[in-house]
Design an enzyme around this catalytic site. Structure first.
Site, PDB file in Angstrom:
ATOM      1  N   ARG A  14       0.975  -1.287   0.206  1.00  0.00           N
ATOM      2  CA  ARG A  14       0.025  -0.069   0.176  1.00  0.00           C
ATOM      3  C   ARG A  14       0.743   1.358  -0.011  1.00  0.00           C
ATOM      4  NH1 ARG A  14      -5.056  -1.668   3.871  1.00  0.00           N
ATOM      5  NH2 ARG A  14      -6.238  -2.629   2.422  1.00  0.00           N
ATOM      6  N   LYS A  49     -19.700 -16.613   0.599  1.00  0.00           N
ATOM      7  CA  LYS A  49     -21.177 -16.629   0.858  1.00  0.00           C
ATOM      8  C   LYS A  49     -21.800 -15.793  -0.189  1.00  0.00           C
ATOM      9  CE  LYS A  49     -21.158 -16.857   5.908  1.00  0.00           C
ATOM     10  NZ  LYS A  49     -21.527 -15.915   7.261  1.00  0.00           N
ATOM     11  N   GLY A  58     -10.491  -8.773  -1.130  1.00  0.00           N
ATOM     12  CA  GLY A  58      -9.335  -9.165  -0.089  1.00  0.00           C
ATOM     13  C   GLY A  58      -8.731 -10.409  -0.497  1.00  0.00           C
ATOM     14  N   GLY A  61     -13.517  -3.523   0.218  1.00  0.00           N
ATOM     15  CA  GLY A  61     -14.707  -2.979   0.520  1.00  0.00           C
ATOM     16  C   GLY A  61     -15.120  -1.981  -0.606  1.00  0.00           C
TER      17      GLY A  61
END
Length: 395
Positions: free
Chosen positions: A35, A197, A353, A376
């Site tokens: 990052r 999920k 992620g 996100g």
């Protein structure tokens, strides 16, 4: 879209929101500087113009001031990565911070203390944002990882720089890459959605059905779709309350002429462990006591065929439990297929992620077109949402 290329930073102080929320080990040393590396070209452009950089970031989720979350621990890593000396100040607002900025000369970098040591950062407090705004002449947002948060430093602060605000290189590249997949893509377009999920990807699936020609569904999500269609999934992860939804998604895809590809076979295990007994099973015939943990060979052959015919590829989520070597083969194979497609001219975007972790772990990071830095934020972009941190610059 204004970027730092639209400004000359000579004798200007750039207040840059970076995402230096990097992982630290027990000794509080940075274990992955990706990052920091991602912000380097923005910082260097400003310094080469003859400007100075005031860097602000958060680290972790501190409750008030917590020493272990101090950005002083990353200073050495920032110096090493950027290749320029970095000054550090033990607050991000107030007299000491303002004085440190006033003394900053062209070509210098100042790193402010963790923004989240102040509760006002997360609450999006206007007065706090105004205090931050005193620390620079031009506001640069280069933090895609927090662009989906309406925090003081990412969204609220921009109003204090009506003319002097822009995107850094990283954030501009993120916006362009996602736009290339969603709105400006060369067809056929493929989205690969993996992960555990269905519930976490519903809105993404619904938004991209209008944009894609093919959708590969992998990982744990597979079994909700399989069971919904009458298959036996044994002990595999499955969201029974989302089966109705899975059938609706299949119907919608059919109506929109989107081809959905679900694994036809799986590597099943009798235990959730790397050394479990395994067998290849038809995805609809998994007996009790067994669970699917990776895509099987027939599925991978099908997926390779689909990947090879597509010109734009979005990959979000692994095909199996890649953290365990025994169940990493599907994710590695998919990485190889996407690498080959990219070599042959396809545009490939990896984000979210787990898939980012997978491409790094297996050496695909520089073999795809772009790896997104925000989990996100990437998901919310794919859901079709306008992110507060991006909107604040565009307004």
């Amino acid at each position: 879209m204004k970027t730092i290329n639209d400004f000359n930073f000579e004798d200007k102080k750039a207040l840059i929101r970076v995402d230096f929320n990097v992982p630290l080990n027990e000794e509080l040393e940075v274990t992955d500087a990706t990052r920091i590396q991602s912000a380097k070209s923005t910082i260097i452009k400003i310094l080469e113009d003859g400007g100075s950089c005031v860097l602000m970031s958060h680290l972790g989720r501190p409750k008030g001031v917590e020493e272990k979350y101090s950005l002083k621990h990353i200073v050495d890593s920032v110096i090493e990565t950027i290749g320029v000396q970095v000054k550090f100040i033990e607050d991000c607002v107030g007299d000491a911070a303002e004085e440190a900025v006033a003394n900053l000369k062209s070509g210098e970098i100042l790193l402010l203390e963790n923004l989240r040591f102040h509760g006002e950062e997360k609450s999006g407090d206007v007065a706090f944002a105004e205090k931050l705004s005193k620390l620079g002449d031009i506001y640069v947002n280069d933090a895609f990882g927090t662009a989906h948060r309406a925090h003081a430093s990412t969204a609220v602060i921009a109003q204090f720089f009506p003319e002097n605000k822009c995107f850094g290189h990283l954030l501009a590249k993120e916006i362009e890459s996602i736009d290339k997949v969603l709105n400006d893509s060369e067809k056929p377009v493929l989205a690969v959605l993996g992960g555990a999920k269905v519930s976490s990807k519903i809105t993404v699936i619904e938004n991209i059905l209008d944009k894609v020609d093919h959708l590969i569904i992998g990982g744990g999500m597979t079994f909700t779709f399989v069971k919904a269609q009458g298959g036996k999934v044994g002990n595999s992860i499955c969201e029974d309350d989302k089966m109705e939804l899975a059938l609706e998604i299949l119907e919608k895809a059919k109506a929109k002429n989107v081809q959905i590809h679900i694994p036809v076979d799986v590597v099943a295990a009798d235990n959730f462990a790397n050394d479990a007994n395994t067998q290849i099973l038809d995805v609809t015939q998994i007996p009790e006591g067994w669970e699917g943990l990776d895509a099987g060979p027939k599925s991978l052959a099908n997926f390779e065929e689909v990947v090879n015919q597509c010109k734009t590829i979005l990959w979000n989520g692994p095909l199996g439990v890649f953290e365990m070597e025994s169940f990493s083969k599907g994710t590695i194979a998919l990485g190889n297929y996407i690498e080959n497609a990219t070599k042959n001219g396809a545009f490939s975007l990896v984000g979210g992620g787990d898939s980012v972790a997978a491409v790094k772990q297996f050496g695909f990071a520089d073999k795809v077109s772009y790896v997104s830095t925000g989990g996100g934020a990437m998901l919310e972009s794919l859901e079709g949402k306008t992110l507060p941190g991006i909107e604040a610059i565009l307004n």
